[in-house]
Enzyme design. Structure first.
Site, PDB file in Angstrom:
ATOM      1  N   SER A 279      31.936  23.574  46.729  1.00 48.94           N
ATOM      2  CA  SER A 279      32.070  23.733  45.292  1.00 48.94           C
ATOM      3  C   SER A 279      33.442  24.300  44.968  1.00 48.94           C
ATOM      4  O   SER A 279      34.217  24.651  45.848  1.00 48.94           O
ATOM      5  CB  SER A 279      30.979  24.666  44.765  1.00 48.94           C
ATOM      6  OG  SER A 279      31.118  25.938  45.352  1.00 48.94           O
ATOM      7  N   LYS A 280      33.710  24.369  43.697  1.00 45.31           N
ATOM      8  CA  LYS A 280      35.013  24.834  43.220  1.00 45.31           C
ATOM      9  C   LYS A 280      35.539  26.066  43.925  1.00 45.31           C
ATOM     10  O   LYS A 280      36.709  26.161  44.241  1.00 45.31           O
ATOM     11  CB  LYS A 280      34.903  25.190  41.738  1.00 45.31           C
ATOM     12  CG  LYS A 280      35.055  24.017  40.820  1.00 45.31           C
ATOM     13  CD  LYS A 280      35.041  24.484  39.394  1.00 45.31           C
ATOM     14  CE  LYS A 280      34.837  23.301  38.469  1.00 45.31           C
ATOM     15  NZ  LYS A 280      34.906  23.681  37.063  1.00 45.31           N
ATOM     16  N   ARG A 281      34.661  27.016  44.099  1.00 47.06           N
ATOM     17  CA  ARG A 281      35.115  28.310  44.597  1.00 47.06           C
ATOM     18  C   ARG A 281      35.389  28.345  46.085  1.00 47.06           C
ATOM     19  O   ARG A 281      36.004  29.285  46.577  1.00 47.06           O
ATOM     20  CB  ARG A 281      34.066  29.362  44.258  1.00 47.06           C
ATOM     21  CG  ARG A 281      33.805  29.352  42.764  1.00 47.06           C
ATOM     22  CD  ARG A 281      32.843  30.445  42.359  1.00 47.06           C
ATOM     23  NE  ARG A 281      32.874  30.599  40.922  1.00 47.06           N
ATOM     24  CZ  ARG A 281      32.754  31.754  40.293  1.00 47.06           C
ATOM     25  NH1 ARG A 281      32.599  32.855  41.001  1.00 47.06           N
ATOM     26  NH2 ARG A 281      32.781  31.818  38.991  1.00 47.06           N
TER      27      ARG A 281
END
Length: 508
Positions: A280-282
């Site tokens: 995911s993005k993080r």
RNA sequence: GACCCUAUGGUCUAGCGGUUAGGACACCUCCCUUUCACGGAGGUAGCCCGGGUUCGAUUCCCGGUAGGGUCGCCA
């Protein structure tokens, strides 16, 4: 099972290559287990007339048209970058067109800067688009004849399509929003990678299979705009992440509702984290920009990305772009997700870094020093180049360089604490003095004569070469490893070397 | 919960009924060497499980398990 699916791949691909556009008006090819083709009328389940000429292109393209349609979220996901790459590779392989379209329907989180991140990311990777925006400005210039390429600029099209659906009873208003009447029967999704996928309704969809295509605030929803744009931009192949596979049933139903056969689909596997979890993005490594910042070479990143979910076969790992374009095709794409192996990326990076042409190497190196706050321009060009030459092939990412070769550009040498404890010991003090004297009297301050001087000193003292080498390296660079000692001494020059040795001698 | 996809060493993969299961990264050993890196030689490690089909399954079928995805007035 696999066999007949594969035979269908070939048939479908053949169609895509030769009749990419005419298929729009033709029945959809499907396969039967015996390998023969059957045809299903794409309009069999709709009872209205296809749209008029103003909505359907009369052009007859022979080449595939693919697109990358990112949402400007402020960063470019590595998985998105690979999707763009696969689209680009397919377009280049087949001599087709690569379209870049910005899906900025969610006005709240869109900005020109966010679009620029995407544009610059693609440019960095070398993925040039044949059609699409030229700048991050939604109302700015673009190239291609199917624009605008920002969804925010295509509202009229969506409005007209929704009204058409409404008037034909295929959509209806519900609490201010517009919902599409989704079929309840399972939808067959012909996929070039996976094969035919029969998507049944889930339990929640059984209760209400219809879905919103226009919000109550008038904004069109992704599924709607995505389909309309693909349709109006004459997209022939939709190559996208497998996370869209289940939703494709909706898209196919929408295409049918518009009276048009859907494009070919190729759902590519996703990229997972090294531990197998969803990226995911993080997550570290999720942002493409991060690789640029870490000093990775785009060719290394591209090569690595190619190897995730696709194989060039023949035990090849490292390939030029030209080779990749030549070999790349949709049917060979793998069906299972791949984990992101940072170590392998690093290996490829090292391979490419070693082969860099001098000019580009210097440019990237100087840039990496600048980023770390070291201005190499205050040193003579010849000195900088000579210094960098001793580093080529010895490090992988450019972000390592300032730490690796920073000693060339500062007189503040900080000794590695552990190494100092080991090498700056009393018995080494006279040895280093002897070495200093030998260097002072060397016929020339060149790598060759310094090597002779050091080895002769070691011999005279009756110690191994390493005994002299380690304290010397520590004295002039502060580190335990680095470029070739004799060469770095030559580059630093007599003055700097003597001063640093004196300073080191004074420290223990 | 339902639906969909997937399953070869730690990782990326080759394989498409009969192979000593191949390559790459990583890891370990040794050689080269002033360090590191490179290079060279060698090594450890794999077909998720259970049923079928077959003379024979890593390969085909079914089931299970596991991982991933989807079911939004997000994209």
């Amino acid at each position: 099972m696999r066999l007949w699916q594969r035979s269908r791949f070939k048939a479908t691909l053949w169609l895509s290559r030769n009749e990419a556009q005419t298929q729009k008006d033709r029945p959809l090819p499907l396969a039967k287990p015996n390998g023969s083709l059957i045809f299903e009328n794409a309009r069999a389940q709709v009872s209205f007339q296809p749209p008029d000429d103003s909505l359907s292109s009369g052009h007859n393209f022979m080449k595939p048209r693919v697109r990358f349609a990112p949402s400007p979220t402020g960063y470019l996901h590595i998985g998105g970058a690979r999707t763009a790459l696969f689209n680009w590779l397919y377009a280049r392989h087949a001599g087709g067109t690569f379209v870049l379209r910005i899906e900025d329907t969610d006005a709240a989180r869109n900005s020109q800067e966010a679009v620029d991140v995407i544009l610059s990311g693609l440019r960095w990777l070398g993925l040039d688009w044949d059609e699409g925006p030229l700048t991050g400005d939604a109302t700015g210039p673009s190239k291609g004849s199917f624009g605008p390429y920002f969804q925010s600029q295509r509202k009229d099209n969506y409005q007209r399509r929704v009204e058409g659906l409404l008037s034909r009873g295929l959509a209806y208003e519900h609490e201010g929003a517009i919902k599409f009447k989704m079929q309840r029967e399972p939808v067959t999704i012909p996929d070039l990678v996976i094969g035919d996928v029969i998507r049944k309704l889930t339990d929640r969809e059984e209760i209400d299979p219809d879905f919103v295509i226009q919000r109550s605030d008038g904004q069109p929803v992704f599924h709607l705009v995505n389909v309309i744009d693909d349709l109006e931009m004459n997209i022939t192949h939709v190559i996208r992440g497998e996370d869209h596979l289940s939703n494709t049933a909706k898209h196919i139903a929408l295409f049918k509702a518009f009276g048009v056969a859907p494009p070919h689909y190729a759902h590519i596997p996703l990229i997972l984290n090294g531990d197998g979890s969803k990226m995911s993005k993080r997550d570290q490594g999720a942002s493409l920009t991060g690789y640029l910042d870490q000093g990775f070479l785009p060719e290394a990143v591209v090569n690595f990305l190619c190897l995730l979910g696709w194989s060039p076969k023949e035990n090849r790992e490292k390939l030029t772009l030209a080779e990749t374009i030549e070999r790349f095709d949709l049917p060979q794409i793998l069906r299972h997700n791949a984990r992101f192996d940072y170590e392998k990326l690093l290996w490829l990076q090292g391979e490419y870094a070693r082969e860099l042409a001098d000019d580009r190497f210097y440019e990237l190196a100087v840039h990496s020093f600048a980023r770390s706050g070291v201005d190499t321009n205050v040193f003579p060009l010849g000195y900088v180049k000579a210094a960098l030459d001793t580093c080529k092939g010895k490090f992988k990412t450019f972000s390592e360089l300032p730490g690796y070769a920073g000693f060339y550009f500062t007189e503040k040498i900080e000794y590695d604490a552990e190494a100092a404890k080991k090498d700056f010991v009393p018995e080494n003090h006279p040895r280093l003095e002897k070495l200093r004297d030998a260097f002072a009297h060397a016929p020339a301050f060149s790598a060759e004569s310094l090597e002779v001087a050091l080895k002769e000193t070691a011999k005279a003292l009756g110690v191994k070469v390493g005994v002299m080498v380690h304290p010397c390296r520590l004295a002039v660079t502060g580190k335990t490893s680095g470029p070739s000692l004799y060469h770095l001494l030559q580059v630093l020059g007599k003055e700097r070397v003597m001063a640093r040795i004196e300073k080191a001698l004074a420290s223990f």
